[in-house]
Design an enzyme around this catalytic site. Structure first.
Site, PDB file in Angstrom:
ATOM      1  N   ASP A  30       5.403   4.667   4.471  1.00 11.80           N
ATOM      2  CA  ASP A  30       4.297   5.317   5.111  1.00 11.80           C
ATOM      3  C   ASP A  30       4.232   4.600   6.333  1.00 11.80           C
ATOM      4  OD1 ASP A  30       3.980   6.284   2.587  1.00 11.80           O
ATOM      5  OD2 ASP A  30       2.214   5.068   2.047  1.00 11.80           O
ATOM      6  N   GLN A  51      11.721  11.274  -1.156  1.00 12.56           N
ATOM      7  CA  GLN A  51      11.702  10.565   0.037  1.00 12.56           C
ATOM      8  C   GLN A  51      11.810   9.075  -0.228  1.00 12.56           C
ATOM      9  OE1 GLN A  51       8.461  12.822   2.213  1.00 12.56           O
ATOM     10  NE2 GLN A  51       8.007  12.776   0.110  1.00 12.56           N
TER      11      GLN A  51
HETATM   12  O1  F6P Z   1       3.167   4.160  -0.509  1.00 18.63           O
HETATM   13  C1  F6P Z   1       4.208   4.859  -0.791  1.00 18.63           C
HETATM   14  C2  F6P Z   1       3.925   6.397  -1.511  1.00 18.63           C
HETATM   15  O2  F6P Z   1       5.387   6.929  -1.629  1.00 18.63           O
HETATM   16  C3  F6P Z   1       2.788   7.037  -0.625  1.00 18.63           C
HETATM   17  O3  F6P Z   1       3.404   7.818   0.395  1.00 18.63           O
HETATM   18  C4  F6P Z   1       2.512   7.930  -1.896  1.00 18.63           C
HETATM   19  O4  F6P Z   1       1.082   8.601  -1.670  1.00 18.63           O
HETATM   20  C5  F6P Z   1       2.730   6.832  -3.021  1.00 18.63           C
HETATM   21  O5  F6P Z   1       3.369   5.986  -2.603  1.00 18.63           O
HETATM   22  C6  F6P Z   1       3.033   7.584  -4.298  1.00 18.63           C
HETATM   23  O6  F6P Z   1       2.951   6.807  -5.252  1.00 18.63           O
HETATM   24  P1  F6P Z   1       3.287   6.559  -6.526  1.00 18.63           P
HETATM   25  O7  F6P Z   1       4.766   6.505  -6.683  1.00 18.63           O
HETATM   26  O8  F6P Z   1       2.741   5.518  -7.405  1.00 18.63           O
HETATM   27  O9  F6P Z   1       3.004   7.805  -7.330  1.00 18.63           O
END
Ligand code: F6P
Length: 382
Positions: A139, A305
């Site tokens: 991010d 990503q």
């Molecule tokens: O903080 C990194 C991130 O990939 C964010 O871009 C996204 O909102 C979140 O983590 C997704 O989290 P998780 O892998 O817990 O679903």
């Protein structure tokens, strides 16, 4: 009296993973070992510290991992002071601190994003232990550092995705909305959107107006361009939603959950409750198809990503940050985050780094860059 140094440090990776974590572990461990410091790896973030799960790290263990995605230590989003334990949320700070003491550590190195900076600071302030952090996240929203590791790798993946969407959108004369991660920060979407030449870039920091976006797409069509790519960050809000959020915040509602409930109530009174639950990109695509008459499709890049090997840029960044951390550990320079300022790796007081999220400022040069290549940000007519 100051505790005698044990010459041992612990290292953990917390929060969502990203490319480059293994490269940083390798950098920290090799530099620390170079200075005669022993290294212990803690499994699965702060949960591993609480559950006393760890392994000794030696040179062979961190050899050959520079280019590997993910983290071989494992990660979790658990916070020591609010940890789910047997169906209950418990404050496990004391247990975490006791385990740190039992391991006889000089310092705990924590690789993570905003949450991890805060959790590490809390352990230092409440538990009196030494910590040292490194800024990890796709991010790019950690304060007091110019860049976080993992961001460049994720931006490359998102850019390639936009390139690929271009060819299929052209063939079928479609609108394609590409949803890009970033939580409440727009760095990833803005960077990949510019690098991939998206026609519209929507980010959380610039609330959008659907009608303006639709008119921009129709103008493209009239000029003979029969497809459009929209890069949309997962945290985008319309101008109306931004106003509602500002009002809710003024009333003292702070957490995302509270804001979501406030927004749900507002939407309910407007008779559009179904819109709130829908993923942002599909809602956008559906509305734009209705407003423009052009067929629309959605691609959500999701965890793609965050997977795979780090770019060369991230490998270099991770190795620089990791080895700088190793040097600071050798000097017993603790309770800082190792960040990048200009072209230098520098120690930053942890309290400063943990204080806020770094979002895209409205006057950031990337925003002007996007506008100058005729990219709509959905807020003003092109
Ligand atoms: O903080 C990194 C991130 O990939 C964010 O871009 C996204 O909102 C979140 O983590 C997704 O989290 P998780 O892998 O817990 O679903």
């Amino acid at each position: 009296m100051a505790r005698k140094s044990s010459g041992t440090i612990g290292i953990l990776t917390a929060g969502g993973d990203c490319p480059g974590l293994n490269a940083v572990i390798r950098g920290v461990a090799k530099a620390a070992m170079h200075h005669g410091i022993k290294v212990i790896g803690v499994h699965d973030g702060f949960r591993g510290l609480v559950e006393n799960r760890y392994l000794p790290i030696d040179n062979p263990l961190v050899s050959g991992i520079l280019a590997q995605g993910g983290t071989f230590l494992g990660s979790s989003r658990d916070k020591p002071h609010k940890m789910p334990m047997g169906g209950k949320i418990m404050d496990m700070t004391e247990v975490a601190v006791n385990n740190y003491r039992k391991l006889n550590l000089d310092c705990l190195v924590c690789l993570g994003g905003n949450g991890t900076q805060k959790n590490a600071l809390r352990l230092h302030e409440k538990g009196g232990i030494n910590v040292l952090t490194l800024p990890k996240t796709i991010d790019n929203d950690v304060a007091e550092t110019d860049i976080t590791f993992g961001f460049d790798s994720a931006m490359s993946i998102a850019t390639e995705a936009i390139d690929r969407l271009h060819t299929t959108a052209t063939s079928h004369h479609r609108i394609i909305v590409c949803e890009i991660m970033g939580h409440s920060a727009g760095w990833l979407c803005l960077g990949a959107g510019i690098a991939g030449g998206a026609d519209v870039i929507l980010i959380p920091e610039v609330p959008y107006d659907l009608e303006i976006v639709a008119r921009s797409l129709l103008r493209r069509q009239r000029s003979g361009k029969r497809f459009s790519i929209i890069a949309a960050a997962e945290g985008i809000v319309t101008v109306d939603q931004a106003k509602a959020r500002a009002k809710a915040e003024a009333k003292g509602l702070k957490s995302d959950r509270e804001l979501e409930i406030a927004h749900t109530i507002r939407s309910k009174t407007e008779g559009e409750i179904h819109l709130v639950q829908e993923p942002v990109a599909s809602r956008l695509a559906r509305h734009l198809q209705q407003l423009t008459g052009v067929e629309a499709r959605v691609t959500s890049l999701g965890h793609v990503q965050r997977g795979g090997p780090p770019t060369a840029f991230d490998r270099l960044l991770c190795t620089r940050l990791g080895t700088k951390a190793g040097e600071l550990l050798a000097q017993h320079h603790y309770n800082v985050m190792v960040g990048i300022k200009g072209n230098k790796c520098v120690p930053i007081p942890l309290a400063k780094a943990a204080s806020a999220k770094r979002t895209v400022p409205p006057d950031h040069p990337w925003i002007r860059t996007a506008r100058l290549v005729e990219t709509s940000l959905g807020d003003v007519e092109d």
